[in-house]
Design an enzyme around this catalytic site. Structure first.
Site, PDB file in Angstrom:
ATOM      1  N   GLN A   1       0.810  -1.225   0.000  1.00  0.00           N
ATOM      2  CA  GLN A   1       0.000   0.000   0.000  1.00  0.00           C
ATOM      3  C   GLN A   1       0.841   1.271   0.000  1.00  0.00           C
ATOM      4  O   GLN A   1       0.397   2.324  -0.472  1.00  0.00           O
ATOM      5  CB  GLN A   1      -0.986   0.031   1.181  1.00  0.00           C
ATOM      6  CG  GLN A   1      -0.348   0.147   2.549  1.00  0.00           C
ATOM      7  CD  GLN A   1      -0.077  -1.188   3.195  1.00  0.00           C
ATOM      8  OE1 GLN A   1      -0.129  -2.211   2.542  1.00  0.00           O
ATOM      9  NE2 GLN A   1       0.212  -1.180   4.481  1.00  0.00           N
TER      10      GLN A   1
ATOM     11  N   GLY B   1       1.618   3.551  -3.241  1.00  0.00           N
ATOM     12  CA  GLY B   1       0.711   4.557  -3.765  1.00  0.00           C
ATOM     13  C   GLY B   1       0.019   5.401  -2.717  1.00  0.00           C
ATOM     14  O   GLY B   1      -0.746   6.303  -3.044  1.00  0.00           O
ATOM     15  N   HIS B   2       0.259   5.142  -1.429  1.00  0.00           N
ATOM     16  CA  HIS B   2      -0.457   5.853  -0.347  1.00  0.00           C
ATOM     17  C   HIS B   2       0.514   6.314   0.717  1.00  0.00           C
ATOM     18  O   HIS B   2       0.588   5.711   1.780  1.00  0.00           O
ATOM     19  CB  HIS B   2      -1.501   4.940   0.266  1.00  0.00           C
ATOM     20  CG  HIS B   2      -2.533   5.665   1.077  1.00  0.00           C
ATOM     21  ND1 HIS B   2      -2.406   5.898   2.425  1.00  0.00           N
ATOM     22  CD2 HIS B   2      -3.714   6.202   0.718  1.00  0.00           C
ATOM     23  CE1 HIS B   2      -3.492   6.533   2.881  1.00  0.00           C
ATOM     24  NE2 HIS B   2      -4.291   6.717   1.850  1.00  0.00           N
ATOM     25  N   PHE B   3       1.156   7.276   0.593  1.00  0.00           N
ATOM     26  CA  PHE B   3       1.468   8.146  -0.532  1.00  0.00           C
ATOM     27  C   PHE B   3       2.968   8.036  -0.741  1.00  0.00           C
ATOM     28  O   PHE B   3       3.704   7.983   0.247  1.00  0.00           O
ATOM     29  CB  PHE B   3       1.081   9.591  -0.221  1.00  0.00           C
ATOM     30  CG  PHE B   3      -0.388   9.734   0.160  1.00  0.00           C
ATOM     31  CD1 PHE B   3      -1.368   9.801  -0.818  1.00  0.00           C
ATOM     32  CD2 PHE B   3      -0.773   9.783   1.490  1.00  0.00           C
ATOM     33  CE1 PHE B   3      -2.716   9.948  -0.467  1.00  0.00           C
ATOM     34  CE2 PHE B   3      -2.111   9.925   1.840  1.00  0.00           C
ATOM     35  CZ  PHE B   3      -3.093  10.013   0.867  1.00  0.00           C
TER      36      PHE B   3
ATOM     37  N   VAL C   1       1.576   6.774   4.508  1.00  0.00           N
ATOM     38  CA  VAL C   1       0.620   6.721   5.606  1.00  0.00           C
ATOM     39  C   VAL C   1      -0.216   5.462   5.412  1.00  0.00           C
ATOM     40  O   VAL C   1      -0.719   5.210   4.315  1.00  0.00           O
ATOM     41  CB  VAL C   1      -0.298   7.968   5.613  1.00  0.00           C
ATOM     42  CG1 VAL C   1      -1.363   7.850   6.691  1.00  0.00           C
ATOM     43  CG2 VAL C   1       0.514   9.239   5.804  1.00  0.00           C
TER      44      VAL C   1
END
Length: 151
Positions: free
Chosen positions: A49, A52-54, A59
Site C-alpha cells: 500500500q 501509492g499511499h502516498f 501513511v
C-alpha cells in the site's frame, strides 16, 4: 484447543483464512476467552500500500487499520469458540463510531486491543482500539458475523 501465548503469525494462519498481503496481524500477545484479545502489527515500508499511499508521505490507509482491527475481533471470536471449522468464516459485518486520531507510518507498531461487547446469533460486537506507543490511532465498534460457507 490449547492456547499458548504469544501466538505467532505462522499459527495465526491456522486460525483465520487471511494470507499475505491481507493478513494484518503479526502476533497475539494476550487473550481472555469471550472477553478480550491484544494483537500486534508491525508496519513496514515494504508493504504494497505504501507504493501509492502516498509515495512521498507513506501513511497506512485507515481502511487497512480497520481491517486489521476486524481480524483481531474475528480472532477473539475464533479462539473463544476453540477454533473454527474449514467451512466457517467470520466476516466483517459492520462498523460504528470509527474515529481516526493519529497517522500510522512505516516503523510504527500497531497494538490492537479488542473487547467483546455482545455475542448473539453468531454476530459479535466488539470495542476495538488501535494504538501506537500508547496513543490511540483508531477506535471503532466492529461487528463480525460467523457464517458457514460451502466449498
Amino acid at each position: 484447543m490449547e492456547i499458548n501465548l504469544p501466538i505467532e503469525a505462522k499459527d495465526i494462519h491456522k486460525l483465520i483464512p487471511h494470507r499475505y498481503p491481507f493478513l494484518m496481524i503479526d502476533r497475539i500477545t494476550a487473550f481472555e476467552s469471550m472477553k478480550s484479545l491484544t494483537a500486534i502489527k508491525n508496519v513496514t515500508m515494504n508493504e504494497p500500500q505504501f507504493q501509492g499511499h502516498f509515495p512521498d508521505l507513506p501513511v497506512m490507509p485507515g481502511v487497512l487499520i480497520i481491517e486489521a482491527m476486524a481480524q483481531a475481533c474475528g480472532t477473539l471470536a475464533i479462539l473463544s469458540e476453540g477454533g473454527r471449522k474449514d467451512d466457517e468464516f467470520f466476516f466483517f459485518a459492520g462498523i460504528d463510531d470509527a474515529r481516526f486520531k493519529r497517522q500510522v507510518i512505516p516503523g510504527d507498531r500497531l497494538v490492537f486491543e479488542v473487547e467483546l461487547i455482545t455475542n448473539k446469533r453468531g454476530i459479535g460486537k466488539f470495542n476495538a482500539v488501535a494504538k501506537v506507543e500508547g496513543q490511540v490511532a483508531v477506535e471503532a465498534v466492529i461487528m463480525c458475523a460467523k457464517r458457514v460457507v460451502g466449498k
